[in-house]
Scaffold this active site. Structure first.
Site, PDB file in Angstrom:
ATOM      1  N   ARG A   1       0.849  -1.191   0.000  1.00  0.00           N
ATOM      2  CA  ARG A   1       0.000   0.000   0.000  1.00  0.00           C
ATOM      3  C   ARG A   1       0.884   1.239   0.000  1.00  0.00           C
ATOM      4  O   ARG A   1       1.707   1.429   0.902  1.00  0.00           O
ATOM      5  CB  ARG A   1      -0.915   0.002   1.233  1.00  0.00           C
ATOM      6  CG  ARG A   1      -1.751   1.257   1.344  1.00  0.00           C
ATOM      7  CD  ARG A   1      -2.748   1.156   2.499  1.00  0.00           C
ATOM      8  NE  ARG A   1      -3.416   2.438   2.669  1.00  0.00           N
ATOM      9  CZ  ARG A   1      -3.187   3.269   3.684  1.00  0.00           C
ATOM     10  NH1 ARG A   1      -2.317   2.950   4.619  1.00  0.00           N
ATOM     11  NH2 ARG A   1      -3.830   4.418   3.765  1.00  0.00           N
TER      12      ARG A   1
ATOM     13  N   ASN B   1      -6.980   1.904  10.065  1.00  0.00           N
ATOM     14  CA  ASN B   1      -5.635   2.039  10.611  1.00  0.00           C
ATOM     15  C   ASN B   1      -5.753   2.150  12.130  1.00  0.00           C
ATOM     16  O   ASN B   1      -6.543   2.957  12.632  1.00  0.00           O
ATOM     17  CB  ASN B   1      -4.946   3.308  10.096  1.00  0.00           C
ATOM     18  CG  ASN B   1      -4.852   3.359   8.589  1.00  0.00           C
ATOM     19  OD1 ASN B   1      -5.016   2.348   7.921  1.00  0.00           O
ATOM     20  ND2 ASN B   1      -4.570   4.536   8.054  1.00  0.00           N
TER      21      ASN B   1
ATOM     22  N   GLU C   1      -3.161  -0.195   8.223  1.00  0.00           N
ATOM     23  CA  GLU C   1      -1.962   0.239   8.923  1.00  0.00           C
ATOM     24  C   GLU C   1      -1.976  -0.283  10.341  1.00  0.00           C
ATOM     25  O   GLU C   1      -3.007  -0.242  11.017  1.00  0.00           O
ATOM     26  CB  GLU C   1      -1.842   1.770   8.985  1.00  0.00           C
ATOM     27  CG  GLU C   1      -1.334   2.422   7.729  1.00  0.00           C
ATOM     28  CD  GLU C   1      -1.148   3.921   7.906  1.00  0.00           C
ATOM     29  OE1 GLU C   1      -1.123   4.612   6.883  1.00  0.00           O
ATOM     30  OE2 GLU C   1      -1.032   4.392   9.056  1.00  0.00           O
TER      31      GLU C   1
ATOM     32  N   HIS D   1      -2.848  11.130   0.692  1.00  0.00           N
ATOM     33  CA  HIS D   1      -2.336  10.838   2.028  1.00  0.00           C
ATOM     34  C   HIS D   1      -1.733  12.124   2.594  1.00  0.00           C
ATOM     35  O   HIS D   1      -0.523  12.228   2.795  1.00  0.00           O
ATOM     36  CB  HIS D   1      -1.298   9.717   1.961  1.00  0.00           C
ATOM     37  CG  HIS D   1      -0.943   9.141   3.301  1.00  0.00           C
ATOM     38  ND1 HIS D   1      -0.885   7.791   3.539  1.00  0.00           N
ATOM     39  CD2 HIS D   1      -0.616   9.732   4.479  1.00  0.00           C
ATOM     40  CE1 HIS D   1      -0.525   7.574   4.794  1.00  0.00           C
ATOM     41  NE2 HIS D   1      -0.357   8.741   5.386  1.00  0.00           N
TER      42      HIS D   1
ATOM     43  N   GLU E   1      -6.818   8.345   6.491  1.00  0.00           N
ATOM     44  CA  GLU E   1      -7.042   9.036   7.756  1.00  0.00           C
ATOM     45  C   GLU E   1      -7.486  10.479   7.542  1.00  0.00           C
ATOM     46  O   GLU E   1      -6.793  11.438   7.883  1.00  0.00           O
ATOM     47  CB  GLU E   1      -5.782   9.001   8.624  1.00  0.00           C
ATOM     48  CG  GLU E   1      -5.335   7.598   8.968  1.00  0.00           C
ATOM     49  CD  GLU E   1      -4.096   7.543   9.838  1.00  0.00           C
ATOM     50  OE1 GLU E   1      -3.746   6.449  10.280  1.00  0.00           O
ATOM     51  OE2 GLU E   1      -3.469   8.611  10.062  1.00  0.00           O
TER      52      GLU E   1
ATOM     53  N   TYR F   1      -3.381   1.637  16.021  1.00  0.00           N
ATOM     54  CA  TYR F   1      -2.059   1.425  16.600  1.00  0.00           C
ATOM     55  C   TYR F   1      -2.075   1.110  18.089  1.00  0.00           C
ATOM     56  O   TYR F   1      -1.169   0.453  18.596  1.00  0.00           O
ATOM     57  CB  TYR F   1      -1.191   2.674  16.373  1.00  0.00           C
ATOM     58  CG  TYR F   1      -0.816   2.893  14.940  1.00  0.00           C
ATOM     59  CD1 TYR F   1      -1.627   3.652  14.095  1.00  0.00           C
ATOM     60  CD2 TYR F   1       0.330   2.340  14.414  1.00  0.00           C
ATOM     61  CE1 TYR F   1      -1.298   3.849  12.769  1.00  0.00           C
ATOM     62  CE2 TYR F   1       0.684   2.538  13.082  1.00  0.00           C
ATOM     63  CZ  TYR F   1      -0.134   3.290  12.272  1.00  0.00           C
ATOM     64  OH  TYR F   1       0.205   3.473  10.956  1.00  0.00           O
TER      65      TYR F   1
END
Length: 933
Positions: free
Chosen positions: A570, A786, A854, A615, A660, A788
């Site tokens: 990606r 995404n 992500e 992005h 995002e 984290y």
């Protein structure tokens, strides 16, 4: 005692006030006591832990959630448009209320119908229980004094409710008798029975085409006890031995007569239901082995609930123990001290069975002894079980028509409906409705405005009577939306297994973070180029001018991807590298050739390109005209996307419009989001219309959020704050695209209410038109996420200014100090949050195919190549993803398709260079990650 005045539940006040209390155990009636003993014994050996354990489950389908008010508590307009005086008007005007307060204006609901219905919509209430002011329709209490304005007010309210898909539940009498009828003796004058039936007949005829749920009387025990026994309510008569019982007798017969009017004249056409709401505590013997305490608890129940329930639901007559107690007392006196009227056989027949449902209001439970009574909160389940066994059986449903607790400072209140869930799930009690008291703060009888039950605070110092949702409103709305308390998933031990054969593994990067070549070969500047070139914006004044130099190291990157054995890569296209000015009249051939070489190199190595169109690196030329605050970018982005689809779409089968979109440089106002969503939808439809049939690709956008846990899982405010975080972060974009084309209700409600409090002329959150909602809804083929880390959130009251997306959420974030740290502040390795997030997405958005686009952890840029901490991170996070597929959804597979580790090389953040690298100098992690594939 004061609480009893407002809530109307303290039977001890009545027993203490009357001679009945002196007769303790003269007559013992075994039948009813056996029923109560069964309940008491059923729970006698229940531990406190078992008793107080919260049941995580949902209510039955079709369960009705609602809230309530009473006319004199909220309407105001006490003498407007011809309304007659009620006994509560006079009571207040004679200074019998706390601080000489009156209900003259109250909440001013007489003028705020639309406002109150708006609050009900925000709650997602299915039902609204309100009462008709008898004196507003018939100012003197009789039909000859009919007031058209009063009828119009209730017609407007009923129609507004139905237009909002809210069921009206109408109470005919909620304590506010026309003063003109009180002057004739009120409920002590039996002629009022026919007058009430005539009033009920009018209401059935006038409103019954739309109203299908009727309540004749709300809490007649309070009317009889407080109005005629102690005199603490109007009309202020203190005659507990005679007047209380006479009034109760009249009310029971008036109820029955009104029920028969409906049954005879209206039921066949209107098909509604008529019932009564009785208030009752639950009484538990403080010492179950004490026969005196057992009998005291029995008396408590029969003098409170049985007094009215027994005639209506059992045999048309009063409970035997009530009659026997009074008879015994009178035999000990020279003259009768207590006069309990009797029903004739004909009256018993007319009274028995005159309810289509059992309406219950309940506020507390008590431990009963001959010495003193203690209040406890857990008796609702036991009370419901007793009512089911004693009065309703399987044929009559129970409606909880009043439950709540007051505060005295305008603060929050709790509602205890979860005890009814145990009765439904564990005891098979037919409870069909729960109504919280009340929609808004109001005038609470003798206590005036000093005790407040509302889910919404009313500022009684403000002439406009501003309403503000309390946290309990948000909590209750959430419960209504979920229909209860769905089960939470527990963390499991490490799960060993494999992913499906077609599962896609990949890594990701973005153009600005790795390419460099910021002005090479005709590339135009991006907003990130300009941002980083301003001293002080980035730590150490570092820039992405060269970054990883991937613009000149294409072969090296392709080599690493092949060695890593990924199935997908990606990456993002640099808009200003292709269109230096942002427009299609400035095509840069060198930029196009770079991406063609990259895409061809990937497909030659059997690596699927997953291409992000935007992005974050907007061409600076477009920022100079306002950036995403300018709607013209919708057209320009569509033009850029159209070119990319046409140029690269023969090889690219997976497109992402935005990565995002919440995370823009500087700030992310609601207007920008509005534009981004419309731009995404425009591009989606362009691909769908022009290219999908021939290219056969998919298109979506990558959203981002962390999982959040409430700091105090037992605190509804924190639980609500956690849900609010997810809706503001993920639902902001996902709700319009994957649900209904519009923002989450909690977001609209929260921003809307804060906008009102900020005295703004319009809401800060823009509104989609109906056409825009339809255009946006469904514009994603898969769900890309995404994520984290995990955070802990707690509710926080935030200031109104400055206007802020963060303040609108009204929460604070923190992390557990024991969680593993990373190079990025606040980003902790908390793997179990991933599983919960995936499950939340599945439940919230209907189990879409999920692509984790992500996931990764940052380390310091000078760290050793032996990055064992990252190995631990990926091992635990990937395992949680596996649990999401193989454990959580064993009876309904989670459609997770993809896991992309972020990123291929060292990448740039606002804190300068932190490494999210999978491959750079052949870290030992490469071996482990390849082994996972």
């Amino acid at each position: 005692q004061d609480k009893g005045l407002a809530m109307g539940y303290d039977v001890n006040e009545f027993l203490n006030y009357s001679p009945i209390h002196a007769i303790r155990y003269t007559v013992f009636v075994p039948y009813v006591l056996d029923r109560l003993l069964i309940i008491w014994k059923t729970f006698a050996n229940q531990s406190e832990l078992e008793r107080d354990t919260f049941v995580h489950d949902v209510f039955p389908n079709g369960f009705l959630w609602g809230t309530s008010t009473g006319s004199f508590s909220v309407e105001g307009g006490w003498a407007e448009d011809g309304k007659g005086e009620s006994i509560w008007d006079r009571f207040g005007h004679q200074n019998h209320v706390h601080m000489n307060q009156t209900a003259n204006v109250a909440c001013d609901s007489y003028h705020k119908t639309d406002y109150d219905v708006y609050l009900l919509r925000g709650l997602q209430s299915k039902l609204y229980k309100f009462s008709i002011s008898w004196a507003r329709i018939f100012p003197t209490g009789i039909r000859d004094s009919f007031s058209l304005q009063g009828v119009n007010y209730y017609n407007k309210l009923i129609n507004s409710l139905l237009d909002s898909n809210i069921e009206p539940m109408v109470t005919l009498f909620h304590w506010d008798l026309p003063q003109a009828l009180q002057d004739l003796g009120g409920w002590q004058n039996e002629s009022i029975i026919d007058i009430f039936a005539n009033y009920a007949d009018f209401c059935f005829a006038t409103f019954g085409d739309r109203v299908k749920l009727w309540i004749t009387f709300h809490e007649p025990w309070v009317i009889s006890y407080a109005g005629y026994g102690t005199g603490q309510h109007p009309p202020g008569i203190a005659d507990p031995g005679v007047a209380s019982f006479k009034v109760a007798h009249s009310i029971i017969k008036a109820h029955a007569k009104a029920w028969h009017v409906y049954d005879d004249k209206y039921r066949s056409q209107q098909r509604g239901k008529v019932g009564i709401v009785l208030n009752s505590d639950w009484a538990e013997p403080k010492t179950p082995t004490s026969s005196e305490d057992v009998k005291a608890a029995e008396r408590y129940m029969q003098f409170m609930l049985g007094w009215f329930a027994h005639p209506i639901f059992v045999n048309g007559d009063y409970p035997d123990i009530l009659k026997s107690q009074i008879q015994q007392k009178n035999q000990q006196c020279v003259s009768a001290a207590i006069l309990l009227p009797s029903f004739s056989e004909e009256e018993k027949s007319l009274v028995k069975g005159t309810a289509d449902f059992f309406g219950l209001s309940h506020y507390t439970s008590r431990l009963i002894s001959t010495a003193a009574n203690d209040m406890v909160p857990w008796g609702l389940r036991r009370l419901l079980k007793f009512i089911s066994q004693e009065y309703t059986g399987t044929g009559i449903p129970i409606y909880i028509a009043g439950n709540g607790v007051p505060t005295n400072d305008g603060g929050d209140s709790d509602i205890f409906f979860y005890y009814s869930l145990t009765a439904i799930k564990l005891d098979a009690v037919d409870v069909q409705t729960y109504i919280a008291r009340s929609l808004i703060d109001g005038f609470e009888g003798p206590m005036g405005y000093s005790q407040l039950f509302g889910l919404h605070h009313v500022n009684f110092e403000d002439g406009n009577r501003q309403r503000t949702p309390k946290e309990s409103a948000y909590f209750f709305s959430n419960v209504i939306e979920k229909n209860g308390f769905p089960s939470e998933f527990e963390r499991d031990m490490y799960f060993y297994g494999t992913f499906r054969d077609d599962f896609t593994w990949g890594v990701s990067t973005s153009a600005y973070q790795i390419e460099g070549g910021w002005n090479a070969d005709g590339k135009g500047p991006s907003v990130w180029d300009n941002f980083t070139h301003i001293p002080g914006n980035i730590k150490n004044n570092e820039t992405g001018d060269i970054a990883c130099d991937s613009y000149n190291k294409l072969a090296a990157d392709l080599y690493m991807l092949k060695a890593l054995r990924v199935k997908s890569y990606r990456f993002s296209l640099s808009w200003p590298r292709i269109f230096p000015s942002g427009r299609n009249d400035s095509i840069n051939k060198q930029g196009v050739d770079y991406y063609k070489r990259l895409i061809n190199g990937l497909t030659a190595k059997n690596i699927t390109p997953m291409v992000t169109l935007h992005h974050w690196d907007l061409p600076q030329a477009l920022q100079d005209i306002g950036g995403w605050e300018n709607d013209v970018l919708i057209e320009l982005f569509d033009s850029f996307a159209d070119f990319c689809f046409q140029t690269f779409g023969d090889k690219v089968k997976f497109w992402i419009t935005f990565n995002e979109p919440i995370d823009n440089p500087g700030y992310a106002p609601y207007k920008i989001t509005h534009t981004l969503l419309k731009a995404h939808a425009r591009v989606y439809h362009t691909y769908d219309r022009k290219y999908r049939a021939s290219q056969k690709g998919v298109i979506s956008l990558s959203l981002n959020t962390e999982w959040v846990e409430p700091k105090s899982p037992d605190d509804p405010r924190d639980v609500e704050a956690a849900d609010r975080y997810l809706q503001f972060a993920l639902g902001w974009f996902a709700h319009p695209i994957f649900k209904n084309g519009d923002y989450p209700e909690v977001m609209k409600w929260r921003v809307g209410n804060r906008s009102e409090l900020q005295n703004l002329p319009s809401f800060r959150l823009p509104v989609f038109t109906v056409e825009e909602r339809e255009y946006i809804r469904g514009t994603a083929d898969v769900f890309c996420i995404n994520t984290y880390s995990t955070k802990i959130v707690t509710h926080k009251t935030t200031r109104l200014k400055p206007f802020s997306y963060e303040y609108d959420q009204e929460l604070s974030e923190e992390v557990d100090a024991s969680w593993p740290t990373s190079a990025v502040s606040g980003m902790r390795a908390v793997a179990w949050g991933l599983r919960r997030l995936l499950n939340w997405i599945k439940e919230e958005y209907g189990n879409p195919p999920i692509y984790i686009t992500e996931n990764g952890v940052g380390t310091q840029s000078k760290s050793d190549v032996d990055d064992t901490s990252r190995i631990f991170y990926y091992k635990t996070y990937i395992d949680e993803a596996l649990k999401g597929i193989g454990v959580i959804c064993s009876n309904g597979s989670m459609m997770m398709k993809d896991f992309h580790c972020h990123g291929l090389q060292a990448e740039k953040t606002l804190e300068s260079y932190k490494t999210f690298t999978l491959l750079s100098s052949a870290k030992c992690q490469m071996v482990n990650h390849a082994a996972v594939y």
